[in-house]
Design an enzyme around this catalytic site. Structure first.
Site, mmCIF file in Angstrom:
data_model
loop_
_atom_site.group_PDB
_atom_site.id
_atom_site.type_symbol
_atom_site.label_atom_id
_atom_site.label_comp_id
_atom_site.label_asym_id
_atom_site.label_seq_id
_atom_site.Cartn_x
_atom_site.Cartn_y
_atom_site.Cartn_z
ATOM 1 N N SER A 121 -26.294 19.872 -57.678
ATOM 2 C CA SER A 121 -25.925 18.492 -57.987
ATOM 3 C C SER A 121 -26.649 18.014 -59.241
ATOM 4 C CB SER A 121 -26.207 17.598 -56.780
ATOM 5 O OG SER A 121 -25.704 16.304 -56.987
ATOM 6 N N HIS A 166 -20.160 13.359 -54.895
ATOM 7 C CA HIS A 166 -19.259 14.510 -54.987
ATOM 8 C C HIS A 166 -17.993 14.315 -54.152
ATOM 9 C CE1 HIS A 166 -22.420 16.435 -57.216
ATOM 10 N NE2 HIS A 166 -23.253 16.185 -56.230
#
Length: 305
Positions: free
Chosen positions: A86, A190
């Site tokens: 991430s 996400h």
């Protein structure tokens, strides 16, 4: 072959930056970064409580700063590959020479602010599911309206969605899942909930002149290595609204012949996954400067192979 990795949001803990600021030159570097992005990194990294550093706009720059600071303390490192989970992908991009440190911090500050703004629209969150079969878990999550936002491998998937959807998951866990653990994040990262942040980041990177990576850069979009700086940056933008496939990154590490994995500060999460998914691979997490000697020994053994 050594892989250098950087953790994502949720790895931060109160005071985790404190011991790193005692290293020569560290406080000055962090002060310069703080001035560049308009955020007092030293304050939040040493005095911020759990709620303060849970704020997306604070947590993300803190994580990148800590990763870069701890990596620089290692001295010259020649990993065979780098990757980040991430927001850790921004750290990895800097470690690969795609972005300089200040540009990386500037980008992550804008990323954190944009994602925090997107998260404020709807009350959302994330939860880790431990155990279970992805072939069973993923369809179950989708049935509940949740997104498998992080497919981490080693028996772990992170679901993301609204608080109501996460409450439904607590009451109706997929078959084989042992536990559902709420994560210390402030939004459904996400996922489609982050789509507004993508446009903000597209504008932010429009004037960037990224360099091509100097080592293999493994993208958590699909586990593939990315050869150009332009493609790395494009993926950094798109990943905020798309799932993280760390399971595929670890498969690529294995294909590349990884023998050791070193996780920069605040390490622990990714080494834990590697211990389960990559048996036989040596792992080490940088948590405090006390870990530096062991890390240098690991580098000396594996980076030169």
């Amino acid at each position: 072959m050594l892989v250098l990795v950087a953790p994502g949001q949720g790895a931060q803990t109160p005071g985790f930056l404190t011991p790193w600021l005692d290293l020569p030159g560290a406080a000055d570097r962090v002060a310069a970064w703080s001035d560049a992005i308009g955020l007092d990194l030293a304050h939040f990294g040493t005095q911020g409580d759990a709620d303060a550093i849970r704020d997306t706009a604070v947590a993300q720059p803190l994580l990148v700063a800590a990763g870069l600071l701890s990596a620089s303390a290692l001295g010259d490192v020649a990993p065979g590959a780098v990757a980040g989970h991430s927001v850790g992908e921004i750290t990895a991009a800097a470690l690969a020479g795609v972005l300089d440190d200040t540009t990386a911090l500037t980008l992550v500050r804008k990323r954190g602010l944009a994602m925090a703004e997107a998260a404020a629209v709807t009350e959302t969150g994330m939860a880790a599911l431990l155990g279970g079969d992805p072939a069973v878990t993923i369809p179950h999550l989708e049935k509940l309206g949740l997104t498998p936002a992080n497919v981490n491998g080693a028996g772990q998937i992170v679901a993301a969605g609204t608080l109501e959807e996460l409450a439904a998951l607590d009451a109706d866990k997929p078959e084989g899942v042992r536990r559902v653990v709420a994560l210390k994040v402030a939004g459904a990262f996400h996922t489609r909930h982050m789509a507004p942040a993508v446009g903000v980041l597209e504008e932010a990177v429009a004037e960037f002149s990224p360099a091509d990576p100097t080592v293999a850069y493994v993208s958590n979009k699909d586990g593939r290595t990315v050869a150009t700086g332009a493609e790395v940056v494009a993926r950094l933008v798109g990943q905020v609204a798309n799932p993280v496939r760390w399971d595929l990154c670890m498969e690529t590490f294995e294909q590349l012949g990884v023998t050791a994995l070193l996780e920069v500060c605040p390490g622990g999460t990714l080494t834990g996954l590697a211990k389960r998914a990559l048996p036989g691979v040596q792992t080490l997490a940088l948590k405090t400067p006390d870990d530096l000697d062991a890390a240098r020994a690991l580098i000396a053994e594996h980076a030169s192979a």
